[in-house]
Design a protein around this motif. Structure first.
Motif: not given
Lengths: 425, 1047
Positions: A84, A148-149, A190
């Motif tokens: 992350c 975001p991932t 995010i």
């Protein structure tokens, strides 16, 4: 000059600070809870002292401080199962005032507060504090934005230091180059993805660099290839230098003073300089890409390269052979590039022969200059006993730089006086 | 009215005053100056009245009187001056007027006389015209008559021409005849339409042809005087005969003369005598050599007769020295006639050329007959070449006399060159001159090569002789051995028979009851037999050792002889070379010296090396190195000394030139003697060295050093004076010391130095490296060669190649030997490191691929050693095999033993390794804190222990190369693990891999390093594990043993 950290570390960055030399270090310990250290270096007493320590749950693989604020930084961390990256702030107020960006007054007040806090900490014996009450002595970090991932490992997150677009961030994961906006937030902190570039199926990005002078230009390393992307056209790379190194490429660094100059280091223990424009032109004419200069001297992988932000002839390199080396490349420094003049002449119809001649001349001139001022190793710093994964020039005083090795030893060094004088002459 | 006018003026003045007061007023000053001027008599604005008033006002009576008087006196002075001026001018005026009056009078007289003259002239004109008119017709007649007369006389001349010409031929006054013919031929040709004239012309031509033939005959006749020949040639040229034809005749005539003089050398008595002397002398030398050879043979046969030879040797050396003196005399005797000969030759050619040039190649002729002159020039050039060829042929015939020493040739050829340069340059074209020079140089080289070949031939012959002797000896020796052996066997058999017989007798005497006892006895006897056998074995061993010793002594003796012989040859050669080429031609010397060494090497490596190699390896490796050093040293010695000569020369330049030349000669002689002395010393010591210990070498070095130091101290003063040249000498000195220090170094360096000095191309260097790799032994330059060739492959990146070439090129430019050696070492190092890096990278790449591609987070329980890790082992084996031929390890036997032991003790080692694992595992199983502490402990240990430089320079032997590769591979393995994350099974896999590596690579890499690395590998892997790693040692052990069995 040096300071030992408790945990293993593999990354550091310098903080933007007007007054003092500050560096930020992230620890990398998989099972223990990790820390982010802000360390201050006092040139007068030649001491490094901890400025403040923050707790960070996961191991930190990369750290990138915001070039406009000393209180914000990105970390890339590994939760054990996935990677992350998050933009953190050191104080809570900033979070609420996130929308009102670049509020200088706030920062100043924050700084003052921090200083007060740190002063309190300094009175005590810090090492003991940290070891005895690991959780009590640590401050909290406040997350501002999450990216975001990603797909696979994130190699790095980068701000663009020179451009005016302050809300843009680039992250490199194994498959994609992602451009994020920090201003337009989706729900729950995010970041929004502005654009994304995807590399081939079998390819993996190992590291990348963002051209500070031309924010549309990004270079990424895929195995031993160096591929160059234009952010305006994300479907395909603009060109690739195949087999740039004999082995895997580890790091890419752009020269801030030169539009098209890049340095790269890899597992073949070499550091190479490239002129991207020249190579692009050469590739159009089916020529083999030639590097401007190759520096050899490391006996193991070259892990990170950093151009000096002001004197771009100085280049730092860190290596897993546990040395930090300072290189000098006066022949490639910004002023000496005659090609710039050449290419800036738009009236000239492009004449291949003429161009080649010019290049030859340029090459000759370069060689002459090389003879007068040699490119090569200036100094080797052997303060570390383990692999040195990260180095950073100080953003406040460009003659100082910090380096950190895997065993957690943090060292601040200075460009030797003789070299300094030589360069300033 | 006046008032209003005045007021403004006043106002103005007031204003001005005000302003003037305010500003500090210029006008006041002006006024003052004006006033001064007014009262100054000499100024222009003098006002007499004001002055008068002022004087009256200011001055007293007396003053007034004084001023009055002074004024009066001044006035008087001025008046007088005026008067004198006027008077002088007036006088001049008067005289001028007088002159004018006289002029006028004379002019009037002139006019009258001129008028008279003009009248007279008119009268004369009239008379002249009258006379002309009367004389004209008669004059014309006279002209006609005289023309006819001249024509008639000409005709008469023409008709009489043939007769006159014949007369001329009879009288042999060709020049007049030619003159007549040339005068008449024009007219005759013009009027050839008239038959009578044509007849005359034809006859004349016939006659002239005759005359030409006669003239040519004159040219051809060698008895006729030179001046007459020249005349006739000139006449022939005037007659329009082609120049080249004449020149051919002339050259033919001269050629005979010159050739005769050239061939006269064979009749020279002095020369013949001295040559005979030479022959005799050489026979003498030959005898000496034969004697030496015989002695050596005898020594070889005896094997131990060392002491006796020494006295005789000294005698022999004295003899040789005597011979040298005789030789020197002979040289002088040979040189003298040859120099006279060359002088005469040069003079002849000089004269010939001068006359030829005068006759044929003059500037006047060039305009008319360029083509012919060109032909003439070509002719003469060809002829000159022929002459030189013949000359050289003759000289070489003498000089190539069997044993003519090189020292003789050099001065002769120098002399010739000088002569040519001084005298012939003027007449011959530059090209031609260069050609001749080249011819002479080629001649020297040819001669040198011959010498070299001779030496090599000698050497080969010597070797073959030695070889046969050696073989004979060996055969004899083996025969003796066999005999001994046979005798022993026979003896043993006899003993056995005896014993067996006795036993049987005993057996027959005693009964069956005691059979058991017999068995026991037999057993005892067998035991005894065994003991005896053992003793015999020991004896055999002793004998074989003795045999080996004898072998060794034979070989050593042989080797010593070979070395001695070589040295003698080389010493001679070096002497000759050094005298041949001075310091000025050092490069030439080197270039000539190099092929010699090469050919010696060839002979060594072909005939000598192959035949004796298996026996001589140990000796060769030690001593050939020394040999080459010695060769180098002798040559450089000469060079050095000749340089010192230079200094002496310079010193003596202040004296008379004649003295200087004599000194020069004497210097060189003395130096030669010195050299021969030192060399003979070194040679004798060498002989000792070969038999005794190498310590003597050092002593010898000391002696030579001392000598040199003395030399140095003598020269230091000179050096101080000549600082400019100082560094050169220093350079030389350093070079010698360096070489001496380098003795322990590989001979390869010495050889390579030679090559580099000669500025060979890189390709040649590679070749040489290949050629001498056998000499280099441990260094294994073969691998270097391999690496170089690998680098040259186009598959690899060409940039490296360029760099290497650059390095080598830079090497070629380097002059000093120190830097050269340094850079060679650098190159060697860089090559080795690049080799190591390349290999390591190759293996490390595989590991990285393997680690990056395996999913360690979801890893099944490990059951095997990963094939990629196995491959590491195989790769190491492979690289070892590559390295083996070039880097024979010092302790081969040990290694082999180790291998055997390895295979035997593998299981034990496994146990050890597992115990290590257990210990680490146990620590990891403990609590977190302990783990931390252990981590800190290791850190502290690291801090206090010496920093292990993982990437130190690789030495050129197999062990360090392999361990270097191993280090880098393992380091990269660790690095890869640090950047991965593992689940429990992944760590187990790494554990298996690491144990496998530890066991297998133990052969190649230092065991301490391996354990360190593998431990670190495991601990890193554990740290990168998400769970608390629990290690299963038993299963690991079983897996590894399984895989080891398979391998």
């Amino acid at each position: 000059m040096s300071l030992g950290l408790k945990f293993q570390c593999s990354t550091l960055d310098s903080l933007k600070d007007e007054e003092s030399l500050k560096f930020i270090v992230g620890t990398k310990s998989l099972r223990e809870s990790n820390e982010v250290h802000v360390l201050e270096y006092e040139p007068e007493s030649n001491r490094v002292k901890p400025f403040s320590v923050y707790s960070h749950k996961n191991e930190i693989w990369d750290i990138c401080s915001c070039p406009w604020s000393s209180s914000k930084f990105f970390t890339v961390y590994n939760t054990g199962t996935e990677f992350c990256s998050t933009l953190w702030s050191t104080n809570q107020e900033n979070e609420s005032e996130n929308e009102n960006k670049n509020d200088n007054l706030n920062k100043k007040t924050n700084l003052e507060k921090e200083e007060q806090d740190s002063n309190e900490d300094e009175d005590k014996d810090e090492d003991e504090d940290e070891s005895n009450n690991p959780n009590n002595g640590l401050k909290k970090l406040y997350p501002l934005v999450h990216l975001p991932t990603p797909e696979g490992k994130i190699s790095s997150v980068l701000f663009n230091t020179e451009s005016e677009i302050q809300d843009r961030v680039i992250s490199f994961d194994e498959k994609c180059i992602n451009v994020w906006s920090l201003e337009k937030l989706e729900t729950d902190k995010i970041a929004t993805n502005i654009s994304q570039a995807r590399v081939g199926r079998l390819e993996k990005i190992s590291s990348g660099g963002w051209n500070p002078t031309d924010p549309n230009l990004v270079a990424i390393a895929i195995e031993s290839n160096l591929s160059i992307w234009d952010l305006r056209d994300m479907k395909k790379e603009s060109f690739v230098i195949r087999q740039a190194h004999e082995d895997r490429l580890r790091t890419i660094a752009f020269n801030r003073n030169s539009i098209s100059q890049v340095a790269s280091g890899g597992d073949d223990c070499k550091i190479k300089f490239w002129d991207l424009r020249k190579i692009q032109r050469g590739l159009e004419n089916n020529e083999e890409p030639q590097d401007l200069l190759t520096l050899t001297g490391h006996s193991h992988w070259v892990w990170q390269l950093e151009f000096n932000p002001i004197h771009d002839r100085l280049l730092l390199s860190s290596s897993t052979d546990s040395t930090v080396k300072l290189w000098d490349a006066p022949s490639l420094a910004f002023k000496d590039l005659r090609l710039e003049e050449l290419e800036s002449d738009p009236d000239n119809d492009f004449d291949q022969d003429q161009f080649e001649q010019d290049i030859d001349e340029y090459e000759e001139n370069k060689n002459k200059k090389v003879t007068t001022q040699k490119d090569g190793l200036l100094n080797t710093f052997e303060d570390h006993d383990d692999s040195v994964y990260s180095i950073a020039w100080s953003k406040t005083e460009p003659w100082f730089f910090a380096s950190i090795s895997y065993d957690g030893r943090f060292v601040v060094n200075k460009v030797p006086e003789e070299i300094k004088e030589k360069i300033l002459d | 009215m006046s008032l209003p006018k005045e007021e403004p003026e006043l106002k103005k003045k007031d204003l001005k005053k005000l302003l003037q007061n305010f500003y500090g007023t210029d006008k006041e000053k002006n006024k003052k100056s004006l006033e001064k001027e007014i009262y100054d008599m000499s100024s222009g604005q003098f006002d007499s009245k004001k002055y008068f008033a002022k004087v009256l006002k200011e001055q007293t009576f007396e003053q007034l009187v004084r001023t009055n008087n002074s004024l009066n006196s001044d006035l008087l002075g001025y008046e007088k001056k005026l008067q004198t001026l006027v008077y002088g001018n007036y006088k001049k005026f008067l005289s001028a007027t007088d002159m004018l009056k006289e002029m006028r009078n004379s002019v009037t007289n002139m006019e009258n006389e001129l008028e008279k003259l003009s009248g007279n002239m008119k009268e004369i004109k009239g008379l002249h015209n009258n006379i002309n008119k009367q004389m004209l017709p008669r004059r014309n007649k006279i002209d006609e008559l005289s023309g006819v007369h001249s024509l008639l006389t000409k005709l008469q001349f023409l008709f009489e021409l043939p007769r006159k010409l014949r007369l001329c031929i009879k009288m042999e006054e060709y020049s007049q005849g030619v003159k007549f013919y040339l005068q008449a031929s024009d007219v005759l040709r013009r009027h050839s339409s008239i038959t009578s004239f044509r007849g005359i012309l034809d006859t004349c031509r016939e006659i002239i042809e005759e005359m030409k033939e006669l003239l040519i005959k004159q040219i051809q006749n060698p008895l006729i005087k030179e001046s007459k020949v020249h005349e006739s040639i000139k006449l022939l040229i005037d007659l329009g005969v082609k120049l080249d034809i004449i020149s051919i005749e002339y050259i033919n005539c001269k050629r005979a003369k010159i050739i005769r003089s050239l061939n006269s050398i064979y009749k020279n008595e002095i020369l013949n005598k001295s040559l005979k002397m030479l022959n005799n002398n050489n026979n003498f030398v030959n005898n000496d050599e034969k004697i030496i050879g015989k002695k050596k043979e005898t020594k070889g046969g005896k094997g131990k007769g060392k002491g006796k030879g020494k006295g005789k040797k000294q005698q022999l050396e004295e003899k040789v020295n005597g011979n040298e003196n005789v030789k020197a005399n002979i040289h002088v005797k040979i040189i003298e006639p040859i120099s006279i000969y060359t002088k005469t030759f040069v003079e002849n050619i000089y004269q010939f050329l001068r006359s030829y040039k005068k006759l044929f190649i003059s500037e006047k002729m060039r305009v008319l007959r360029t083509n012919e002159i060109d032909k003439c020039e070509n002719l003469i050039l060809i002829e000159l070449e022929n002459f030189f060829n013949l000359y050289l042929y003759n000289i070489s015939k003498i000089l190539f006399h069997k044993r003519m020493p090189i020292t003789c040739i050099k001065p002769i050829i120098e002399f010739i060159l000088k002569e040519f340069e001084n005298n012939l340059k003027m007449f011959v074209h530059q090209k031609q001159f260069n050609k001749i020079k080249e011819m002479l140089k080629a001649f020297i080289e040819f001669h040198l090569n011959l010498k070299f070949k001779e030496i090599i031939y000698k050497f080969k012959k010597f070797l073959s002789e030695k070889n046969t002797i050696f073989n004979q000896q060996m055969i004899k020796y083996i025969q003796i051995l066999r005999k001994k052996h046979m005798n022993e066997i026979e003896k043993k058999e006899k003993e056995r028979r005896k014993e067996g017989g006795s036993e049987r007798e005993r057996g027959s005497e005693r009964g069956k009851e005691k059979e058991r006892e017999k068995v026991k006895q037999l057993e005892r006897e067998r035991d005894r037999d065994r003991d005896r056998e053992r003793e015999r074995e020991r004896e055999r061993e002793k004998k074989t050792e003795n045999n080996k010793m004898i072998k060794k002594t034979i070989i050593e003796n042989l080797y010593n002889e070979i070395i001695q012989f070589l040295f003698q040859l080389i010493q001679k050669l070096a002497k000759d070379l050094s005298s041949l080429y001075g310091i000025d031609n050092f490069d030439e010397l080197k270039s000539n010296y190099f092929p010699f060494i090469q050919s010696i090497n060839e002979t060594l490596s072909t005939s000598f090396y192959i035949k004796f190699l298996p026996l001589l390896i140990p000796l060769l490796q030690k001593k050939i190195d020394y040999l080459f050093f010695q060769i180098n040293n002798t040559v450089s010695n000469y060079v050095f000394k000749s340089q010192s000569n230079r200094y002496q020369k310079k010193k003596q330049r202040n004296k008379n030139k004649l003295d200087f030349q004599i000194n020069l000669n004497s210097d060189s002689d003395s130096d030669l003697d010195l050299n021969s002395g030192t060399e003979s010393d070194s040679g004798s010591e060498l002989k000792l060295n070969v038999k005794k210990t190498p310590n003597i070498k050092d002593e010898e070095v000391k002696r030579t050093k001392e000598k040199r130091e003395k030399m140095e101290s003598e020269k230091t003063r000179e050096r101080e004076r000549k600082e400019k040249k100082k560094y050169k000498l220093k350079w030389k000195m350093i070079k010698f010391e360096k070489i001496q220090n380098q003795r322990s170094l590989n001979p390869f360096y010495n050889l390579v130095l030679n090559k580099f000095m000669n500025n060979l191309s890189t390709n040649l260097i590679y070749k040489i490296i290949g050629e001498f790799s056998w000499l280099f032994g441990e260094g294994g330059f073969n691998t270097m060669n391999l690496i170089i060739s690998r680098k040259q492959n186009p598959k690899n990146k060409p940039k490296q190649n360029n760099k290497l070439n650059k390095q080598i090129n830079s090497l070629l430019k380097i002059n000093t030997i120190e830097s050269l050696i340094q850079s060679i070492e650098l190159i060697e190092k860089s090559l080795l490191t690049s080799f190591v890096n390349g290999k390591a990278r190759e293996i490390a790449q595989q590991i990285t691929r393997y680690i990056r591609l395996t999913e360690y987070l979801q890893y099944p329980t490990p059951t095997k050693v990963k094939p990629q890790i196995k491959e590491i082992y195989f790769k190491f084996l492979f690289t070892e095999r590559i390295l083996n031929p070039d880097f024979p390890s010092k302790n081969k036997t040990k290694k082999k033993k180790n291998k055997e032991i390895n295979s035997l003790i593998k299981s034990k080692e496994n146990l050890d390794s597992t115990s290590v694992i257990a210990s680490t595992g146990s620590s990891s199983q403990n609590s977190k804190i302990e783990d931390k502490y252990s981590f800190i402990d290791t850190n502290i240990e690291k801090l206090f222990s010496n920093k292990i430089n993982i990437f130190e320079q690789v030495k050129p032997d197999k062990d360090s190369i392999l361990s270097g590769i191993g280090k880098v591979v393992l380091k990269s393995f660790i690095e890869n693990i640090r950047h991965a994350t593992f689940a429990l099974n992944g760590v187990k896999q790494i554990q298996i891999d690491s144990v496998f590596i530890k066991i297998t690579l133990n052969k190649f890499v230092e065991s301490s390093l391996i354990t360190m690395f593998t431990d670190e590998l495991l601990s890193n892997a554990k740290r990168r594990c998400l769970e608390e790693p629990i290690l299963d040692n038993k299963s690991v052990e079983s897996i590894i043993q399984n895989t080891l069995k398979k391998i």
